[in-house]
Design an enzyme around this catalytic site. Structure first.
Site, PDB file in Angstrom:
ATOM      1  N   HIS A 155      -7.817  -1.265   2.894  1.00  0.00           N
ATOM      2  CA  HIS A 155      -6.863  -2.269   2.532  1.00  0.00           C
ATOM      3  C   HIS A 155      -7.350  -3.591   3.091  1.00  0.00           C
ATOM      4  O   HIS A 155      -7.775  -3.626   4.370  1.00  0.00           O
ATOM      5  CB  HIS A 155      -5.321  -2.066   3.010  1.00  0.00           C
ATOM      6  CG  HIS A 155      -4.604  -3.189   2.322  1.00  0.00           C
ATOM      7  ND1 HIS A 155      -4.111  -3.648   1.236  1.00  0.00           N
ATOM      8  CD2 HIS A 155      -4.216  -4.455   3.405  1.00  0.00           C
ATOM      9  CE1 HIS A 155      -3.638  -4.693   1.277  1.00  0.00           C
ATOM     10  NE2 HIS A 155      -3.653  -5.152   2.419  1.00  0.00           N
ATOM     11  N   ASP A 168      10.334  -3.271  -0.559  1.00  0.00           N
ATOM     12  CA  ASP A 168       9.379  -4.034  -0.023  1.00  0.00           C
ATOM     13  C   ASP A 168       9.224  -5.201  -1.233  1.00  0.00           C
ATOM     14  O   ASP A 168       9.420  -6.300  -0.884  1.00  0.00           O
ATOM     15  CB  ASP A 168       8.066  -3.706   0.379  1.00  0.00           C
ATOM     16  CG  ASP A 168       7.085  -4.471   0.620  1.00  0.00           C
ATOM     17  OD1 ASP A 168       7.219  -5.182   1.182  1.00  0.00           O
ATOM     18  OD2 ASP A 168       5.860  -4.891  -0.346  1.00  0.00           O
ATOM     19  N   ARG A 185      11.944 -12.871   1.672  1.00  0.00           N
ATOM     20  CA  ARG A 185      11.271 -13.406   2.790  1.00  0.00           C
ATOM     21  C   ARG A 185      10.649 -14.683   2.292  1.00  0.00           C
ATOM     22  O   ARG A 185      10.645 -15.863   3.068  1.00  0.00           O
ATOM     23  CB  ARG A 185      10.320 -12.403   3.369  1.00  0.00           C
ATOM     24  CG  ARG A 185      10.819 -11.430   4.217  1.00  0.00           C
ATOM     25  CD  ARG A 185      10.103 -10.298   4.429  1.00  0.00           C
ATOM     26  NE  ARG A 185       8.597 -10.961   5.058  1.00  0.00           N
ATOM     27  CZ  ARG A 185       7.670 -10.171   4.765  1.00  0.00           C
ATOM     28  NH1 ARG A 185       7.342  -9.132   4.357  1.00  0.00           N
ATOM     29  NH2 ARG A 185       6.672 -10.573   5.655  1.00  0.00           N
ATOM     30  N   SER A 217       5.549  -4.265   5.712  1.00  0.00           N
ATOM     31  CA  SER A 217       5.333  -4.494   4.072  1.00  0.00           C
ATOM     32  C   SER A 217       3.915  -3.984   3.615  1.00  0.00           C
ATOM     33  O   SER A 217       4.067  -3.133   2.744  1.00  0.00           O
ATOM     34  CB  SER A 217       5.396  -6.026   3.921  1.00  0.00           C
ATOM     35  OG  SER A 217       4.853  -6.297   2.674  1.00  0.00           O
ATOM     36  N   LYS A 220       3.188   0.099   1.510  1.00  0.00           N
ATOM     37  CA  LYS A 220       2.584   0.318   0.207  1.00  0.00           C
ATOM     38  C   LYS A 220       1.566   1.174   0.413  1.00  0.00           C
ATOM     39  O   LYS A 220       1.201   2.063  -0.556  1.00  0.00           O
ATOM     40  CB  LYS A 220       2.042  -1.138  -0.240  1.00  0.00           C
ATOM     41  CG  LYS A 220       3.036  -1.787  -0.667  1.00  0.00           C
ATOM     42  CD  LYS A 220       2.924  -3.327  -1.085  1.00  0.00           C
ATOM     43  CE  LYS A 220       2.901  -4.218  -0.098  1.00  0.00           C
ATOM     44  NZ  LYS A 220       3.239  -5.588  -0.177  1.00  0.00           N
TER      45      LYS A 220
END
Ligand code: URA
Ligand code: CA
Length: 433
Positions: free
Chosen positions: A82, A161, A168, A183, A187
């Site tokens: 990621h 999320d 947020r 968060s 995922k």
């Protein structure tokens, strides 16, 4: 349990139990806890922070709020990667076939998403015929057979999320390490990875502008991953200038093809080797990072990496002939050269502005509904530290419109040319285990 008591407890700096965190996330997901209480809760976390255990529990509660991908039918250690997002970041497109070539199964779920250019799925769709809609049986079969497949996002992953991130965004609580880290990690964990390599970017083109912040975020994510039983490593890399030369969808596919053959831009290749060697190590296909790196260099040079890319494209319906003839990729109608107005050395290229210039051309989405132009984008001919003569091309614009004045202005604004040679930033600042 009452939400008001939990808000008060966090507000006053106490540690929440797993049961309390589960109560909040379940209640918020199913609509029993209203936005105004969740806003207060997020703000309490913003000021009071969370302990390591709370962060893990928050992440796991969000994972459990929706579907989880089951990759247990795929043999081997599934390693996901990621990136926190940068400009011209083509690494996923390269890393998936690259690490698959040395035996690491890559079961990649990828998005379209918003940004300066499209997501990995958009980039792949610039290859004629390529399909990302695969049912899970076919997806698993392809990964078992070829070690790599990419599927578009589907299912209801981490709804907590999605809802909380939206909240947020409008309550000034995005910028909180425990909330960002949980968060992102929720995922990744819901996507089924056994191990995770994170590329945390820092610099003008990144979410985290300074190294200290990037380190803190990286450490938080590594601790959550390891705490949740997924081996996690984070690399902190530079995003003060775009990565590689190409920014744009088809342009980045071409750059990926070059890099898989060991002919790519140096910085992009080096980052792929840095991240890829960690993926191979976590995927248990090498005893050490050094051995992993050598294996990756071998498959780039031997042609095995590009062959894996071809097999992967073919298996998902893509036109394999683009690999040997990248002219078959979508092509823009016009190209324009942006010439240097003075001689000297490139001292800065603000990545963010280059990204915006590419999205003005149509390379990225402004809203979820907007169409991407796969052909357009920018190719940087000069990067930080290089010498330039007045009149030499800094950037080539690939456009389907003749009027590119706004883009030209942005490019001039993003480049700084100084009379003295400047030192380049390091590409990799740190690795966190
Ligand atoms: N990206 C995410 O997915 N979540 C955050 O909170 C911030 C960036
Ligand atoms: Ca690039």
């Amino acid at each position: 349990m009452r939400m008001i008591d939990i808000i008060e407890k966090k507000r006053d700096g106490f540690e929440l139990t797993k049961e309390e965190i589960d109560f909040v996330i379940q209640g918020y997901t199913n609509g029993e806890i209203p936005d105004y209480q969740m806003s207060a809760f997020a703000m309490a976390i913003y000021f009071q922070d969370m302990t390591q255990e709370e962060r893990v529990n928050l992440t796991l509660a969000m994972v459990e709020s929706g579907d989880q991908i089951d990759l247990s039918g795929i043999a081997g250690v599934k390693v996901d990667k990621h990136s926190t997002g940068g400009v011209g970041d083509t690494t996923t497109l390269i890393l998936a076939p690259l690490v698959a070539s040395v035996g690491v199964p890559v079961a990649k779920m990828s998005g379209r998403g918003l940004g300066h250019t499209g997501g990995t799925v958009d980039k792949l769709e610039s290859i004629k015929g390529f399909r990302v809609e695969l049912d899970s049986k076919t997806f698993n079969e392809l990964v078992n057979k070829n070690k790599v497949a990419v599927v578009g996002q589907s299912g209801n992953l981490t709804p907590a999320d999605k809802k909380l991130y939206g909240l947020r965004d409008v309550t000034a609580t995005v910028d909180s390490i425990p909330l960002i880290a949980s968060s992102i990690m929720s995922k990744k964990i819901a996507s089924g990875a056994d191990a995770i390599v994170l590329d945390v970017k820092t610099g003008s083109g990144a979410f985290m502008k300074d190294i200290e912040g990037a380190k803190e975020l990286a450490q938080a994510m590594v601790q959550i991953g390891n705490g949740a039983g997924r081996k996690t490593i984070a690399v902190i890399s530079d995003m003060n200038q775009p990565l590689g030369y190409a920014i744009g969808n088809a342009l980045e596919v071409k750059e990926a093809i070059d890099t898989l053959q060991g002919k790519g831009p140096k910085d992009l290749q080096e980052l792929c080797l840095t991240l890829g060697s960690r993926m191979v190590y976590l995927g248990e296909q090498a005893e050490s990072i050094e051995e992993a790196r050598e294996k990756l260099i071998d498959v780039m040079n031997s042609g095995k990496a590009i062959d894996t890319f071809k097999t992967f494209l073919d298996a998902q319906g893509g036109d394999v002939s683009v690999v040997d003839d990248p002219n078959k990729l979508p092509k823009a109608a016009y190209t324009f050269e942006i010439e240097a107005k003075q001689s000297g050395y490139i001292s800065e290229i603000t990545a963010n502005e280059i990204g915006i210039a590419a999205s003005i051309l149509g390379a990225g989405r402004v809203t979820k509904e907007s169409e991407i132009d796969l052909a357009v984008g920018l190719v940087l001919n000069k990067k930080v530290g290089e010498a330039v003569q007045k009149g030499e091309s800094l950037v080539t614009i690939h456009s389907n419109r003749e009027d590119v004045q706004e883009v030209v202005d942005k490019i001039y604004h993003s480049y700084t040319i100084s009379s003295e040679k400047v030192d380049q930033n390091p590409l990799v600042y740190d690795v966190i285990y």
